[in-house]
Design a protein around this motif. Structure first.
Motif, PDB file in Angstrom:
ATOM      1  N   ILE A 168      10.512 -10.158  -0.818  1.00  0.00           N
ATOM      2  CA  ILE A 168       9.574  -9.722   0.214  1.00  0.00           C
ATOM      3  C   ILE A 168       9.866 -10.539   1.459  1.00  0.00           C
ATOM      4  O   ILE A 168       9.874 -11.771   1.416  1.00  0.00           O
ATOM      5  CB  ILE A 168       8.116  -9.908  -0.243  1.00  0.00           C
ATOM      6  N   GLU A 205       6.312  -6.795   7.345  1.00  0.00           N
ATOM      7  CA  GLU A 205       6.698  -7.224   6.001  1.00  0.00           C
ATOM      8  C   GLU A 205       7.468  -6.103   5.330  1.00  0.00           C
ATOM      9  O   GLU A 205       7.039  -4.947   5.345  1.00  0.00           O
ATOM     10  CB  GLU A 205       5.464  -7.575   5.182  1.00  0.00           C
ATOM     11  N   ASP A 258       8.921  -5.085   1.645  1.00  0.00           N
ATOM     12  CA  ASP A 258       8.987  -5.314   0.205  1.00  0.00           C
ATOM     13  C   ASP A 258      10.125  -4.456  -0.327  1.00  0.00           C
ATOM     14  O   ASP A 258       9.988  -3.241  -0.464  1.00  0.00           O
ATOM     15  CB  ASP A 258       7.654  -4.927  -0.445  1.00  0.00           C
ATOM     16  N   ALA A 267       9.716 -11.320  -5.086  1.00  0.00           N
ATOM     17  CA  ALA A 267       8.591 -10.460  -5.452  1.00  0.00           C
ATOM     18  C   ALA A 267       8.106 -10.822  -6.849  1.00  0.00           C
ATOM     19  O   ALA A 267       8.906 -11.149  -7.731  1.00  0.00           O
ATOM     20  CB  ALA A 267       9.012  -8.995  -5.395  1.00  0.00           C
TER      21      ALA A 267
END
Length: 391
Positions: A25, A32, A34, A126
């Protein structure tokens, strides 16, 4: 990086999604990404974007602060070179619109070369990743290679770390090029392929860094190379620079590199990133010095069908990769490469000419700029530099 990766979005990039390499991430500029779910949020709001722009963004994030060439982005995201600049430009435009980057302060354009992510980046694994990131540090080891102790980092370049390692029992030294998360894995694969090609065509040589082993099955990915000594920059400094290395000795080293490069060209291999950092210098048994040409991770084979001819698997080369993209370090790129992106054997010769100029003037960081002739009083040497591309 003397001991020298791109990803194929249809191949190596998929490995990360399958859990072979950890997902991350990334946080930057109120946004952001991911990469495990391919979700981009900007100021807390989910932004809908196609996969390609998101893959472009991930490559820029992985190389934050550095220039990523257009051909690198094309190969990493699209998996081949038969993509027009328009497709990449459109992906960049969509990213900028999504990020509100009207002034291009987040994604900066580097004229004729590529793009650079120009803001600070924070990254974390993550929580749902199936693999934990590996931390490389002195005294540590690689998973599955416990007999090799990591001694010191030798360099790093966009997701690939190079480490000097020593066998805990035998005391032998090796260099490991490591991709912890699979970024630029194709670069490592390409180096293995082209080393095998050089060895097949030229036989066992001590002027090319030998690739001894590799792991492309699971993270951390690596290739294991012989340790061929310090690079030319480090050796130069250790010898005292221009005052400690006579001109004739500098020229002898350069001629040895030129011979190695010519032999590589003779079997159709372009280096594409010739520079002092990729020339290794080691003491020879006769009391002199010998050179090794290192880092074929950006190299190219002029005729890919020769791999099939000699029974060599096309690791690091996509099936459709027929063109020759630009490569290398900007200081050593020939003007025509910057202009149209096509690398040839003459591009390598140009880079060799820049190194020759630097050795002659005694400054291994000096660019070959307008008026360089004034720095080289010797007419013969001026002629050699000019022939290599300095005029």
């Amino acid at each position: 990086m003397g001991y020298g990766g791109h990803q194929n979005a249809n191949g190596d990039a998929a490995a990360s999604a399958d859990g072979v390499a950890p997902g991350f991430i990334w946080r930057f500029a109120e946004a952001e990404l991911d990469e495990t779910r391919w979700c981009l949020t900007v100021r807390g709001q989910l932004v809908e974007l196609e996969p390609r722009p998101l893959q472009v963004l991930r490559e820029l994030l992985r190389c934050a602060g550095e220039v990523v060439r257009k051909d690198e982005l094309v190969e990493a995201v699209y998996g081949h070179l038969h993509v027009t600049d328009g497709a990449l430009n459109q992906a960049i435009s969509k990213l900028r619109n999504a990020l509100g980057d009207r002034d291009q302060t987040i994604i900066a354009t580097v004229h004729r070369l590529g793009y650079r992510l120009a803001v600070p980046v924070q990254v974390r694994a993550a929580s749902g990743s199936q693999a934990e990131p590996v931390t490389l540090q002195p005294g540590g080891t690689l998973p599955g290679r416990d007999q090799w102790e990591l001694i010191a980092p030798l360099g790093a370049n966009r997701g690939i770390e190079v480490w000097l390692a020593r066998h805990t029992k035998l005391g032998e030294q090796r260099a490991f090029k490591i991709s912890v998360d699979g970024a630029r894995l194709a670069c490592l694969k390409r180096e293995v392929t082209l080393y095998r090609m050089l060895r097949q065509q030229l036989g066992e040589r001590d002027d090319f860094v030998k690739v001894l082993d590799w792991n492309f099955e699971q993270a951390p990915f690596y290739i294991e190379c012989e340790y061929g000594g310090a690079d030319l920059l480090q050796w130069w400094q250790a010898q005292g620079g221009a005052t400690g290395v006579p001109l004739q000795q500098r020229l002898d080293l350069l001629m040895a590199v030129a011979d190695s490069l010519a032999d590589a060209h003779a079997v159709g291999v372009l280096h594409k990133d010739l520079k002092p950092g990729n020339i290794l210098v080691e003491a020879a048994s006769d009391g002199g010095w010998r050179t090794r040409l290192a880092d074929f991770g950006s190299a190219h084979l002029l005729q890919l069908d020769r791999l099939t001819q000699f029974g060599i698997t096309r690791l690091g080369f996509t099936a459709t990769q027929a063109g020759i993209s630009s490569g290398g370090t900007p200081l050593y790129l020939a003007p025509e490469v910057i202009a149209d992106g096509s690398a040839t054997a003459l591009s390598d010769v140009y880079a060799l000419g820049v190194v020759l100029y630097q050795l002659v003037v005694g400054d291994l960081r000096k660019p070959l700029g307008p008026g360089w002739e004034r720095d080289v009083p010797d007419e013969v040497l001026r002629g050699h530099i000019a022939t290599a591309g300095g005029s």
